[in-house]
Design an enzyme around this catalytic site. Structure first.
Site, short mmCIF file in Angstrom:
data_model
loop_
_atom_site.label_atom_id
_atom_site.label_comp_id
_atom_site.label_asym_id
_atom_site.label_seq_id
_atom_site.Cartn_x
_atom_site.Cartn_y
_atom_site.Cartn_z
N CYS A 238 0.87 -1.19 0.00
CA CYS A 238 0.00 0.00 0.00
C CYS A 238 0.90 1.24 0.00
O CYS A 238 0.86 2.07 0.91
CB CYS A 238 -0.96 0.00 1.18
SG CYS A 238 -1.94 -1.51 1.25
N GLY A 242 4.07 7.18 -1.94
CA GLY A 242 5.47 6.80 -1.86
C GLY A 242 6.32 7.48 -0.80
O GLY A 242 7.54 7.34 -0.82
N LYS A 244 6.80 6.66 2.26
CA LYS A 244 7.56 5.67 3.03
C LYS A 244 8.51 4.89 2.11
O LYS A 244 9.59 4.49 2.54
CB LYS A 244 6.60 4.76 3.79
CG LYS A 244 5.78 5.56 4.80
CD LYS A 244 4.71 4.79 5.46
CE LYS A 244 3.79 5.72 6.26
NZ LYS A 244 2.94 6.59 5.44
N ASP A 259 1.15 -1.32 -4.84
CA ASP A 259 -0.14 -0.64 -4.60
C ASP A 259 -1.11 -1.14 -5.66
O ASP A 259 -0.71 -1.50 -6.76
CB ASP A 259 0.04 0.87 -4.71
CG ASP A 259 -1.06 1.64 -3.98
OD1 ASP A 259 -0.80 2.16 -2.87
OD2 ASP A 259 -2.19 1.71 -4.52
N ASP A 300 1.31 -0.11 5.35
CA ASP A 300 0.66 1.16 5.68
C ASP A 300 -0.78 1.04 5.19
O ASP A 300 -1.12 1.48 4.10
CB ASP A 300 1.41 2.30 4.98
CG ASP A 300 0.93 3.67 5.43
OD1 ASP A 300 0.38 3.78 6.52
OD2 ASP A 300 1.11 4.63 4.65
N CYS A 353 -2.99 5.69 9.77
CA CYS A 353 -3.09 7.09 10.20
C CYS A 353 -4.50 7.31 10.74
O CYS A 353 -5.23 8.19 10.27
CB CYS A 353 -2.77 8.05 9.05
SG CYS A 353 -3.77 7.82 7.57
C1 LIG Z 1 -2.51 5.28 3.38
S1 LIG Z 1 -2.30 5.23 1.66
C2 LIG Z 1 -0.61 4.81 1.57
C3 LIG Z 1 0.35 5.96 1.77
C4 LIG Z 1 1.77 5.54 1.45
N1 LIG Z 1 2.20 4.39 2.19
C5 LIG Z 1 2.77 6.66 1.66
O1 LIG Z 1 3.49 6.66 2.65
O2 LIG Z 1 2.84 7.54 0.80
C6 LIG Z 1 -3.09 3.73 1.28
C7 LIG Z 1 -2.81 3.13 -0.09
O3 LIG Z 1 -3.35 1.82 -0.07
C8 LIG Z 1 -3.69 1.46 -1.39
N2 LIG Z 1 -4.55 0.26 -1.30
C9 LIG Z 1 -5.80 0.17 -0.79
N3 LIG Z 1 -6.22 -1.11 -0.83
C10 LIG Z 1 -5.21 -1.84 -1.37
C11 LIG Z 1 -5.04 -3.22 -1.66
N4 LIG Z 1 -6.01 -4.11 -1.42
N5 LIG Z 1 -3.88 -3.61 -2.22
C12 LIG Z 1 -2.90 -2.73 -2.48
N6 LIG Z 1 -3.00 -1.41 -2.22
C13 LIG Z 1 -4.14 -0.97 -1.67
C14 LIG Z 1 -4.34 2.72 -1.93
O4 LIG Z 1 -4.31 2.72 -3.35
C15 LIG Z 1 -3.45 3.80 -1.30
O5 LIG Z 1 -2.46 4.19 -2.21
#
Ligand SMILES: C[S@@+](CC[C@H](N)C(=O)[O-])C[C@H]1O[C@@H](n2cnc3c(N)ncnc32)[C@H](O)[C@@H]1O
Length: 415
Positions: A238, A242, A244, A259, A300, A353
């Site tokens: 997830c 980017g 992290k 993602d 995340d 978060c």
């Molecule tokens: C909280 S954001 C992540 C922020 C990121 N880790 C950062 O630090 O910039 C959550 C992310 O989870 C992704 N997401 C949601 N469900 C998902 C899944 N089943 N598999 C993969 N990615 C997923 C979303 O597309 C989104 O980009």
């Protein structure tokens, strides 16, 4: 108006009309402000966003003012209340002169409750209300958070919601942070991290074009700090956009960033290109992808995001019990699958978060494949994990230094 401007020139009504549509999109249709603002591109957009954002921050304070002068309580979604809310946010938070507040509000209720709005607004503006240093949160949120975290945390959240949050930068090269802080009126609160209290637009700050840093709340930088430095292959689940991933790559790990959203991963790739960092990218569902044997995983997880209310105050009006329940179901599945992608002895950092214990403490307590792996000592100055290895960042944490987003973070190990 005797402005001397040609007909059709901006008289401020376009931004107020846009603000009214943004407020409606957030409060009645449950959208985010950013998503709702995508349809506006012109010069009205920034002011409309500022007015709607300040209205949402101070909604209950503003509603209290309105209710103090109306004989019959206006319905929550009455147009008169919506227009009065926007007008009072301009008074309390944006220093708009009274005459401009009135002349831009009245056209919004032309052919409707104009006299009512004019009367209420006139009465309130004559009282010259000043902004309070705290504003109540939505009643349902206050109820939940009082039960979960207590009165003091709710009081800190009331203060935090009306304050403009600081701007935090994460540096590619940790050696640059101290000089950058000194040269730009910032402070260094942790390794690689500089906090600025305001200033020009992000893209105009020194170092943006050269990719020397990216924007990342200090709390959001903590999960990656818990990945053991010795881990070679690290999976960032997830990962987009980017923040992290860049931290992990800058720390020298060999990173796979996964993602399910191709468009958000494209933003991640742009961020990597700007900062000159490297990671492998994978578009896939993190609950199904099967490439295993990682030394460490950062999950995340998607969540209600209620911990980001200082930057996105509308999350508090969106995060219904239904949204939280849907998130927890996905979080539990993602964590169980992520555990299976670790090599024995591998470390998993779970982060959300969110200020809802259902999405944090309760998800980790219910899983069965991993054991706590408490880090020793402070993660950054002033932030110490519990003996369980968990970190809970609440409103009020590091408040004197400008505070942090709300987060839950746990470090776990696969035996
Ligand atoms: C909280 S954001 C992540 C922020 C990121 N880790 C950062 O630090 O910039 C959550 C992310 O989870 C992704 N997401 C949601 N469900 C998902 C899944 N089943 N598999 C993969 N990615 C997923 C979303 O597309 C989104 O980009």
């Amino acid at each position: 108006m005797k402005s001397g401007k040609p007909r059709g020139a901006d008289d401020g009504s376009g931004s107020r009309r846009a603000a009214l549509q943004l407020l409606d999109a957030v409060l009645r249709r449950g959208q985010t402000l950013d998503a709702a603002a995508q349809r506006f591109t012109g010069p009205d957009r920034a002011l409309a966003l500022a007015i709607a954002g300040e209205t949402i921050r101070r909604l209950r304070e503003i509603d209290g003012l309105i209710d103090s002068v109306t004989r019959l309580r206006l319905a929550d979604d009455a147009k008169a209340r919506m227009v009065l809310r926007l007008a009072l946010a301009q008074k309390l938070a944006l220093h708009v002169p009274d005459h401009a507040i009135v002349t831009t509000a009245l056209p919004l209720v032309e052919g409707g409750p104009r006299r009512l709005v004019h009367g209420v607004l006139g009465t309130l503006l004559r009282r010259n209300p000043t902004p309070s240093e705290a504003s109540a949160l939505p009643a349902a949120v206050e109820h939940r958070w009082t039960l979960a975290w207590g009165d003091q945390v709710v009081a800190a959240a009331r203060r935090a919601i009306v304050r403009r949050p600081p701007l935090d930068l994460s540096f590619v090269d940790p050696a640059e942070a101290a000089d950058y802080a000194a040269g730009n009126g910032g402070v260094q609160l942790a390794e690689r991290h500089v906090r600025l209290s305001g200033g020009p637009a992000v893209t105009d700050l020194p170092g943006f074009g050269e990719g020397r840093w990216w924007v990342q709340d200090l709390a959001a930088s903590l999960p990656a700090r818990l990945i053991p430095p010795t881990a070679e292959r690290v999976l960032d689940l997830c990962a987009a956009p980017g923040g992290k991933t860049m931290q992990l790559a800058a720390a020298g790990h060999q990173v796979t960033a996964l993602d399910r959203s191709a468009s958000r991963l494209a933003r991640l790739s742009d961020n990597l290109a700007r900062t000159g960092l490297r990671a492998e990218t994978v578009v896939a569902d993190a609950a199904e992808w099967n490439g295993g044997g990682f030394d460490a995983i950062l999950l995340d997880a998607p969540c209600s995001a209620t911990g980001t209310f200082r930057r996105h105050p509308e999350v508090l009006y969106r995060a219904s019990p239904r949204i939280v329940a849907e998130s927890t179901e996905l979080q539990a599945r993602l964590l169980a699958h992520a555990a299976s992608l670790l090599r024995p002895g591998g470390v998993l950092v779970y982060a959300v978060c969110s200020l809802e214990p259902e999405e944090g403490e309760q998800i980790v307590a219910a899983q069965t494949m991993l054991e706590p792996d408490p880090p020793t000592g402070e993660v950054i100055p002033g932030i110490m994990p519990a003996s369980t290895g968990e970190l809970r960042l609440l409103p009020g944490t590091l408040e004197e230094q400008g505070g942090l987003d709300g987060f839950f973070i746990a470090r776990l190990v696969r035996r």
